[in-house]
Motif scaffolding. Structure first.
Motif, PDB file in Angstrom:
ATOM      1  N   MET A 116      17.874  -2.894   2.385  1.00 17.21           N
ATOM      2  CA  MET A 116      17.149  -3.865   3.194  1.00 17.21           C
ATOM      3  C   MET A 116      15.653  -3.784   2.923  1.00 17.21           C
ATOM      4  SD  MET A 116      16.835  -4.147   7.379  1.00 17.21           S
ATOM      5  CE  MET A 116      15.282  -3.244   7.538  1.00 17.21           C
ATOM      6  N   VAL A 117      15.141  -2.570   2.801  1.00 12.70           N
ATOM      7  CA  VAL A 117      13.703  -2.377   2.633  1.00 12.70           C
ATOM      8  C   VAL A 117      13.223  -2.882   1.275  1.00 12.70           C
ATOM      9  CG1 VAL A 117      11.867  -0.664   2.485  1.00 12.70           C
ATOM     10  CG2 VAL A 117      13.605  -0.451   4.248  1.00 12.70           C
ATOM     11  N   ILE A 118      13.919  -2.511   0.204  1.00 12.58           N
ATOM     12  CA  ILE A 118      13.432  -2.924  -1.122  1.00 12.58           C
ATOM     13  C   ILE A 118      13.714  -4.394  -1.394  1.00 12.58           C
ATOM     14  CG2 ILE A 118      13.616  -0.616  -2.115  1.00 12.58           C
ATOM     15  CD1 ILE A 118      16.169  -1.623  -3.578  1.00 12.58           C
ATOM     16  N   ASP A 137       0.483   7.929   1.438  1.00 12.21           N
ATOM     17  CA  ASP A 137      -0.129   8.022   0.110  1.00 12.21           C
ATOM     18  C   ASP A 137      -1.583   7.563   0.237  1.00 12.21           C
ATOM     19  OD1 ASP A 137      -1.026   7.662  -2.503  1.00 12.21           O
ATOM     20  OD2 ASP A 137       0.890   6.892  -3.219  1.00 12.21           O
ATOM     21  N   GLU A 138      -2.522   8.485   0.053  1.00 14.81           N
ATOM     22  CA  GLU A 138      -3.930   8.192   0.287  1.00 14.81           C
ATOM     23  C   GLU A 138      -4.555   7.339  -0.803  1.00 14.81           C
ATOM     24  OE1 GLU A 138      -5.958  11.829   1.176  1.00 14.81           O
ATOM     25  OE2 GLU A 138      -4.733  12.220   2.971  1.00 14.81           O
ATOM     26  N   GLU A 139      -3.824   7.064  -1.866  1.00 16.67           N
ATOM     27  CA  GLU A 139      -4.329   6.171  -2.910  1.00 16.67           C
ATOM     28  C   GLU A 139      -4.041   4.708  -2.601  1.00 16.67           C
ATOM     29  OE1 GLU A 139      -2.775   7.333  -6.664  1.00 16.67           O
ATOM     30  OE2 GLU A 139      -3.853   9.248  -6.726  1.00 16.67           O
ATOM     31  N   LEU A 140      -3.265   4.463  -1.541  1.00 17.95           N
ATOM     32  CA  LEU A 140      -2.867   3.094  -1.213  1.00 17.95           C
ATOM     33  C   LEU A 140      -3.792   2.479  -0.167  1.00 17.95           C
ATOM     34  CD1 LEU A 140       1.012   3.583  -0.931  1.00 17.95           C
ATOM     35  CD2 LEU A 140      -0.296   2.776  -2.914  1.00 17.95           C
ATOM     36  N   ALA A 141      -3.945   1.162  -0.252  1.00 20.43           N
ATOM     37  CA  ALA A 141      -4.759   0.424   0.722  1.00 20.43           C
ATOM     38  C   ALA A 141      -3.959   0.084   1.982  1.00 20.43           C
ATOM     39  CB  ALA A 141      -5.312  -0.853   0.090  1.00 20.43           C
ATOM     40  N   TYR A 142      -2.641   0.123   1.889  1.00 19.75           N
ATOM     41  CA  TYR A 142      -1.791  -0.018   3.078  1.00 19.75           C
ATOM     42  C   TYR A 142      -0.596   0.902   2.891  1.00 19.75           C
ATOM     43  CZ  TYR A 142       1.440  -3.106   0.468  1.00 19.75           C
ATOM     44  OH  TYR A 142       2.331  -3.624  -0.440  1.00 19.75           O
ATOM     45  N   GLU A 143      -0.014   1.326   3.998  1.00 19.38           N
ATOM     46  CA  GLU A 143       0.875   2.477   3.933  1.00 19.38           C
ATOM     47  C   GLU A 143       2.321   2.220   4.329  1.00 19.38           C
ATOM     48  OE1 GLU A 143      -0.224   1.645   7.888  1.00 19.38           O
ATOM     49  OE2 GLU A 143      -1.582   2.029   6.211  1.00 19.38           O
ATOM     50  N   ASP A 144       2.591   1.166   5.109  1.00 18.09           N
ATOM     51  CA  ASP A 144       3.894   1.105   5.756  1.00 18.09           C
ATOM     52  C   ASP A 144       5.061   0.886   4.798  1.00 18.09           C
ATOM     53  OD1 ASP A 144       2.887  -1.421   5.325  1.00 18.09           O
ATOM     54  OD2 ASP A 144       3.453  -2.234   7.261  1.00 18.09           O
ATOM     55  N   LEU A 145       4.945  -0.061   3.871  1.00 20.40           N
ATOM     56  CA  LEU A 145       6.052  -0.327   2.954  1.00 20.40           C
ATOM     57  C   LEU A 145       6.402   0.906   2.128  1.00 20.40           C
ATOM     58  CD1 LEU A 145       8.101  -2.172   1.584  1.00 20.40           C
ATOM     59  CD2 LEU A 145       6.271  -2.977   0.072  1.00 20.40           C
ATOM     60  N   ASP A 146       5.399   1.602   1.660  1.00 16.54           N
ATOM     61  CA  ASP A 146       5.632   2.826   0.884  1.00 16.54           C
ATOM     62  C   ASP A 146       6.385   3.856   1.710  1.00 16.54           C
ATOM     63  OD1 ASP A 146       5.118   4.703  -1.395  1.00 16.54           O
ATOM     64  OD2 ASP A 146       3.912   5.733   0.116  1.00 16.54           O
ATOM     65  N   LEU A 147       6.001   4.018   2.975  1.00 18.06           N
ATOM     66  CA  LEU A 147       6.684   4.980   3.836  1.00 18.06           C
ATOM     67  C   LEU A 147       8.128   4.582   4.065  1.00 18.06           C
ATOM     68  CD1 LEU A 147       6.587   7.470   5.686  1.00 18.06           C
ATOM     69  CD2 LEU A 147       5.985   5.919   7.555  1.00 18.06           C
ATOM     70  N   TRP A 148       8.373   3.281   4.345  1.00 20.16           N
ATOM     71  CA  TRP A 148       9.750   2.844   4.594  1.00 20.16           C
ATOM     72  C   TRP A 148      10.627   3.084   3.368  1.00 20.16           C
ATOM     73  CZ3 TRP A 148       8.369   3.271   9.014  1.00 20.16           C
ATOM     74  CH2 TRP A 148       7.533   2.437   9.732  1.00 20.16           C
ATOM     75  N   ILE A 149      10.102   2.794   2.180  1.00 20.41           N
ATOM     76  CA  ILE A 149      10.882   2.971   0.957  1.00 20.41           C
ATOM     77  C   ILE A 149      11.222   4.442   0.744  1.00 20.41           C
ATOM     78  CG2 ILE A 149      10.792   2.850  -1.571  1.00 20.41           C
ATOM     79  CD1 ILE A 149       9.263   0.208  -1.264  1.00 20.41           C
ATOM     80  N   ARG A 150      10.224   5.296   0.809  1.00 21.98           N
ATOM     81  CA  ARG A 150      10.462   6.730   0.569  1.00 21.98           C
ATOM     82  C   ARG A 150      11.357   7.334   1.647  1.00 21.98           C
ATOM     83  NH1 ARG A 150       6.035   9.899   0.947  1.00 21.98           N
ATOM     84  NH2 ARG A 150       4.623   8.315   1.813  1.00 21.98           N
ATOM     85  N   ALA A 151      11.118   6.960   2.904  1.00 20.51           N
ATOM     86  CA  ALA A 151      11.901   7.545   3.996  1.00 20.51           C
ATOM     87  C   ALA A 151      13.344   7.057   3.993  1.00 20.51           C
ATOM     88  CB  ALA A 151      11.239   7.224   5.335  1.00 20.51           C
ATOM     89  N   SER A 152      13.552   5.766   3.703  1.00 22.03           N
ATOM     90  CA  SER A 152      14.921   5.218   3.759  1.00 22.03           C
ATOM     91  C   SER A 152      15.787   5.715   2.614  1.00 22.03           C
ATOM     92  CB  SER A 152      14.877   3.688   3.765  1.00 22.03           C
ATOM     93  OG  SER A 152      14.304   3.172   2.583  1.00 22.03           O
ATOM     94  N   ARG A 153      15.189   6.253   1.582  1.00 22.80           N
ATOM     95  CA  ARG A 153      15.959   6.864   0.500  1.00 22.80           C
ATOM     96  C   ARG A 153      16.571   8.187   0.953  1.00 22.80           C
ATOM     97  NH1 ARG A 153      18.050   4.589  -4.030  1.00 22.80           N
ATOM     98  NH2 ARG A 153      19.585   4.776  -2.372  1.00 22.80           N
TER      99      ARG A 153
END
Length: 291
Positions: free
Chosen positions: A153-155, A180-196
């Motif tokens: 669902m997330v990807i 990830d401190e290199e990103l300008a926004y954080e939520d999508l990256d967190l959902w992808i990594r966490a949902s894996r």
């Protein structure tokens, strides 16, 4: 409810002088009895810090961090999240509002869940304008927020998640890493990594209000020849590359193709040609994997 594990709520302020007191009061007025509030201001140029200091006179035990220079949301959040002592963490922007029973409902969902590997609970929200007037519900009857393994669902962007509606076990951050401190926004990256790695559970209730303003981050994705837009698009490219590396099947690559093609529209609209070329190259790699 049998027990009340500590919940850490991190409220991040940047030029939110008109809204920050309402956001902080929404934390203090929760029906849930065991909350730790941590506040950070990311070097605001308005009177946000003064508003927060005035509020703190009535709540002197609340932790407050005032950045001397602007660090961005991801770095500022990580500083406080690592200091937080709660078993659960909520990321609250200072222009958003938690409904009074938000934390109580979220913790109750954790305690009654059927998922043994539950890491995140997310719910529905109301979107409001600058004056607090109703705009829309985030999820409607046409949406189908999923529970359990929601990586697909997330990807695939079949249904998005709003961060203010979510509560995250601190152990999730400890296992997969913080923002990830290199990103300008954080939520999508967190959902992808966490949902894996973890299960999610959808709480079918409205738990918060999210404010839309002309300065909201989402408004910058489509601006032409804009520095902030370029940073957002660059972050999107990095996140999609991470998803490519995390995918495990042809079906997942097919779903990722749909999201890449959706994001292409934003890149084209913003006229970020160099990033658009890199996105096309990623699309080609994913397409090959999807066969």
């Amino acid at each position: 409810m049998q027990n009340f594990p500590l919940v850490s709520i991190i409220c991040l302020s940047y030029n939110h002088e008109d809204y920050v007191v309402e956001a902080l009061n929404s934390v203090i007025n929760q029906t849930y009895p065991n909350i730790e509030l941590l506040i950070a201001d990311d070097c605001s140029t308005d009177n946000s810090v003064e508003k927060i200091h005035n509020w703190l006179q009535h709540h002197p035990k609340v932790h407050f961090l005032a950045n001397e220079k602007n660090l961005g949301n991801t770095k500022t959040f990580n500083q406080l999240a690592k200091k937080a002592t709660g078993e659960y963490i909520i990321d609250l922007a200072a222009d958003d509002v938690l409904l009074p029973n938000c934390v109580e409902k979220q913790i109750e969902t954790f305690q009654k869940t059927k998922y043994k590997n539950l890491g995140i609970v997310y719910g529905n929200i109301i979107e409001i304008n600058q004056d607090g007037a109703f705009l829309r519900n985030y999820y409607t009857e046409l949406d189908e927020p999923k529970s359990g393994d929601i990586y697909s669902m997330v990807i695939g962007r079949t249904t998005k998640i709003c961060s203010v509606s979510s509560i995250v076990k601190k152990s999730v951050y400890e296992k997969i890493g913080y923002y990830d401190e290199e990103l300008a926004y954080e939520d999508l990256d967190l959902w992808i990594r966490a949902s894996r790695v973890f299960d999610f559970e959808y709480l079918p209730e409205i738990v918060a209000k999210k404010r839309e303003t002309p300065n909201s981050l989402s408004a910058h994705f489509l601006y032409k020849n804009n520095f902030k837009t370029k940073q957002l698009n660059l972050s999107t490219l990095k996140i999609l590359n991470k998803a490519y590396c995390l995918n495990k099947s042809k079906k997942e690559h097919q779903l990722l193709l749909g999201r890449i093609r959706f994001e292409m529209f934003k890149f084209i609209k913003a006229r970020n040609i160099k990033l658009l070329i890199k996105l096309f190259l990623l699309e080609l790699k994913v397409r090959i994997k999807s066969f």
